[in-house]
Design an enzyme around this catalytic site. Structure first.
Site, mmCIF file in Angstrom:
data_model
loop_
_atom_site.group_PDB
_atom_site.id
_atom_site.type_symbol
_atom_site.label_atom_id
_atom_site.label_comp_id
_atom_site.label_asym_id
_atom_site.label_seq_id
_atom_site.Cartn_x
_atom_site.Cartn_y
_atom_site.Cartn_z
ATOM 1 C CG ASN A 183 71.794 44.834 39.570
ATOM 2 O OD1 ASN A 183 71.746 45.946 39.061
ATOM 3 N ND2 ASN A 183 72.285 43.782 38.935
ATOM 4 C CG ASP A 241 70.988 43.744 35.681
ATOM 5 O OD1 ASP A 241 71.430 42.582 35.697
ATOM 6 O OD2 ASP A 241 71.644 44.731 36.041
ATOM 7 C CG ASP A 253 74.545 41.708 45.714
ATOM 8 O OD1 ASP A 253 75.677 41.401 46.117
ATOM 9 O OD2 ASP A 253 74.108 41.397 44.591
ATOM 10 C CD GLU A 280 79.130 43.690 46.482
ATOM 11 O OE1 GLU A 280 79.986 42.813 46.293
ATOM 12 O OE2 GLU A 280 78.011 43.671 45.938
#
Length: 829
Positions: A334, A393, A423, A464
């Site tokens: 990310n 990001d 993640d 996740e």
């Protein structure tokens, strides 16, 4: 509100219906007051809203700082953060919700019917019954008030309703056609009509799913047509490298330290039971990073120097693989560190990297999902960083970013890693102000799957998605990820153990059964972002042992957080729950000979590996026993799950079924003892016959029981056995004498029946060793009636099904001490 002390500010309701009802905004706890006009302590409010599904909760007071209710998972939907909200679906006819006690539940009634063998009417599928007024609808037996939905396209149409506990009658409709269920599964209802019955209970899951107009069980939960993989055989262990073991005395854990402790995790010898027995490792971030935690990467192609060289990491891979341990690594897709060369060049518009991140020449002004600042100033412009300014990001709308991240993944797969823990993936590719769960994110993950499966077809991804189960499911469908962690199950286990009740666990297991591809989800208690489980259980060993028993015997792929097995403590700041592993009661808990990067946690002088190893009843040895039990019992790894009914809410009971064997887990969650406990299993794929019962951990013979023609067990009493407070049992049910067979078979045949479902005919085929003698075949209805028999030689036999109606059948094969029972669905056009 009869059981509450009322706030002087009154009783209110808040939810995402408020804006639609004209209150100016949602989740405003002081905007929607309730009134008690007749003084019966039932507070109510009528609002007008468009048809739809809404979340809400009651508040004793007028602000979140007073007393918002927290209904349990029995009647509420988790938001992924431990909070539960009630849910209601409002149709065109409106709805009058039944009264419910503040902070508690009515029964949640799920009514579902399988329509795969029917032509669904254009008007849709409905259900009616004498429960409708109890659910808040105007009248009972209204045929059009409750439309059913098939949201996942599996042919099962369903609805969920909140009703007071009790016995109800119901019947399904295909358009205006009312079904007439057979006598075997119905009673006489209004005007002589045959109707189904259900007992609604708090924490119950509703009746089984049958085919329309039939007593045939058609519940997808009992399907045996599901795929399993190597990770279904694994038990993973999450390691924060910095805190596991320091091999060189610099106070920081490292790759060589893990290598030195591999024998503790798994010594590679399946005949020993002195190791923990894990078969997978998840390494938290191990790529180069400026922070202690590693979730802000500066070089995706390098290892973190504090942990060792690339050669050290490769040595760890080799040593683990030699012991049969798979290794997956944290992959942070990310965002990067703001110190990454990509971002440094992006800030200065150098090297074509400007568009690798998301920039704006002015502050767009919106905030993040938990109210955080997401736009950060730099050089007069603003960049997007969801978590904080040090983690900008990546911009996946810029193709070179996707190409480079995919190349990085391939690089590590070529190094030999077995997959990735991904993640924060629900935030990967935002769409304007929509920051999570976007179509662009799903498309990116579909492409990522193609990449990693092409690089290594056996590679696994576990995502996740810190949210409720409904929000997680899109990530494990449509050829995206292999697994995701189910947070709601973790919350349910914790709530059940702390509350001494099975209800929240049963409720969440029902949600899981309906949602995930069978067995394809990850189970855990806590991880590196959540207060340590031993702290959540108030440092009480019996709670830890109960929770471990449950999640290590349930389906899914279990993940143990390092130190969980020795009762490590930690709450609050993340550093507190990532402290050094407790190996001994000596200096620095045996983690290092130097000064540790952070101090060790509380209780380490007692709760450590060295102290617990020699105590057979220690928490560590409980974990060892359970992990080895899972490794030894294929049914615990690849068997499907069925709820085993028990009248007490304090007892959690469920079965894992694989071929002709079942393991039944029983956990007494409370402090009462139970004698001659009775259990029921309505149906399963087990062949009918007499089964030997053994409590396998104590190797105690518990007698026999009978499995009926539908694989069910009726009123099974564990005779002359006391289920003591907090005790757990694991029963093996082994087929001893099949129905109609004088002796126990010595082995299982390798046979298949196809096509399945079939229409006019089906073929039975023997794979592998077809044996020398004739094969005796019986075709049975689901009620056990033998329809025809045949004897054949060779590898195949054709079944003529032209004279049989649609429904569930069993094909029983026997040959010289071998046998197999196959399930066959007949689907008549």
């Amino acid at each position: 509100m009869s059981q509450e002390t009322l706030s002087p500010n009154g009783v209110h309701v808040a939810g995402n219906f408020q804006a639609a009802a004209g209150y100016g905004g949602d989740w405003m706890p002081g905007a929607s007051p309730l009134a008690d006009p007749d003084g019966d302590q039932v507070y109510e409010l009528t609002v007008e809203v468009p048809p739809g599904t809404y979340l809400y909760k009651f508040v004793n007071g007028s602000s979140w700082n007073e007393k918002p209710e927290l209904p349990s998972a029995d009647c509420a939907i988790g938001d992924g953060g431990g909070n539960f909200n009630r849910q209601v679906t409002v149709g065109e006819a409106g709805l009058s919700l039944p009264a419910v006690t503040f902070d508690s539940c009515n029964a949640t009634l799920r009514l579902a019917v399988n329509m795969e063998m029917e032509t669904v009417a254009p008007e849709g599928v409905f259900v009616m019954g004498d429960f409708q007024e109890a659910a808040g609808l105007p009248a009972n037996w209204d045929p059009t008030a409750i439309p059913l939905q098939d949201e996942d396209g599996d042919g099962v149409f369903e609805t969920r309703l909140s009703v007071p506990p009790g016995d109800y009658q119901y019947v399904f409709l295909n358009g205006s056609t009312v079904e007439a269920p057979p006598l075997d599964c119905s009673v006489e209802g209004p005007d002589g009509q045959r109707v189904r019955t259900v007992q609604a209970e708090v924490g119950g899951t509703g009746p089984l799913v049958y085919c329309f107009n039939s007593c045939t069980l058609c519940d997808p939960a009992f399907s045996l047509d599901f795929e399993t993989h190597w990770w279904n055989d694994a038990v993973f262990y999450e390691i924060f490298v910095r805190s596991f073991y320091d091999s060189d005395g610099d106070g920081i854990g490292d790759f060589q330290g893990i290598i030195e402790k591999l024998d503790y995790l798994n010594d590679g010898d399946p005949d020993t039971d002195t190791d923990l027995g894990i078969t997978g490792i998840w390494l938290m971030p191990m790529m180069e990073s400026p922070s202690y935690h590693g979730y802000d990467v500066t070089d995706y192609y390098a290892t973190e120097p504090d942990y060792g060289t690339m050669e050290d990491f490769e040595a760890l891979l080799g040593a683990a693989h030699d012991r049969g341990i798979k290794i997956i690594i944290d992959f942070v897709m990310n965002h990067t560190s703001d110190q990454h060369p990509w971002f440094q060049q992006s800030v200065n518009s150098l090297g074509g990297y400007r568009d690798w991140y998301v920039w704006s020449d002015s502050n767009p002004g919106f905030i993040g999902p938990w109210g955080q600042t997401v736009w950060h100033p730099r050089n007069g412009d603003y960049y997007y960083g969801l978590f904080w300014g040090g983690m900008p990001d990546l911009n996946y709308s810029h193709p070179p970013v996707k190409e480079e991240i995919f190349d990085i993944a391939e690089f590590w797969l070529n190094k030999g890693v077995d997959g990735f823990r991904l993640d924060a993936i629900k935030y990967l590719d935002e769409d304007g102000t929509i920051l999570e769960n976007t179509p662009e994110t799903f498309e990116l993950l579909e492409d990522f799957r193609t990449l990693y499966k092409n690089a290594n077809a056996d590679a696994v991804t576990v995502g996740e998605v810190w949210s409720n189960t409904a929000s997680i499911l899109p990530y494990v469908t449509e050829e995206r990820l292999d697994l995701c962690f189910d947070f709601d199950l973790a919350y349910g286990i914790i709530a059940g153990v702390n509350g001494e009740t099975a209800s929240p666990i049963r409720q969440q297991l029902a949600v899981i059964q309906e949602g995930y591809p069978k067995l394809q989800y990850a189970t855990f208690l806590t991880n590196h972002d959540i207060d340590r489980i031993y702290s959540q259980f108030q440092a009480v060993d019996y709670k830890m042992k109960q929770a471990a028993f449950i999640y290590l015997t349930l389906p899914g792929v279990p993940f143990i957080y390092y130190g969980e097995e020795v009762g490590m403590l930690g709450t609050g700041a993340h550093e507190n729950i990532r402290r050094p592993m407790q190996w001994t009661g000596g200096a620095h808990a045996g983690f290092t000979n130097g000064n540790p990067w952070i101090g060790v946690g509380g209780g380490y002088t007692v709760n450590n590996v060295a102290n617990m190893e020699s105590n057979p009843s220690s928490l560590l040895n409980t974990y060892r026993e359970l992990v080895h039990l899972r490794n030894e019992e294929e049914a615990l790894r690849r068997g499907y799950l069925l709820d085993v009914q028990c009248s007490s809410e304090e007892i959690l009971s469920y079965a894992r079924i694989l071929e002709e064997e079942a393991l039944v887990m029983v956990a007494n969650m409370g402090f009462n003892s139970f004698f001659n406990t009775t259990f029921n299993l309505p149906v399963s794929s087990l062949p009918a016959g007499e089964y030997r019962i053994t409590e396998i951990r104590s190797d105690t013979d518990m007698g026999t029981l009978t499995v009926n023609a539908t694989g069910g067990i009726e009123n099974w009493v564990i005779s002359n056995a006391v289920l003591d407070a907090l005790e757990t049992w694991v029963f093996r049910l082994s087929l001893e004498t099949p129905s109609g067979t004088a002796s126990m078979p010595t082995s299982v045949m390798d046979a298949k029946v196809f096509p399945n479902p079939a229409a006019e005919s089906a073929t039975v085929r023997l794979d592998g060793d077809i044996g020398a003698g004739p094969v005796h075949l019986s075709l049975l209805r689901s009620n056990g009636q033998v329809l025809e028999t045949a004897t054949f030689s060779g590898a195949t036999h054709r079944l003529d099904l032209g004279g049989y109606p649609s429904g569930l059948y069993f094909v029983r094969l026997q040959q010289e001490g071998r046998m197999q029972v196959l399930k066959l669905m007949v689907n008549r056009p």
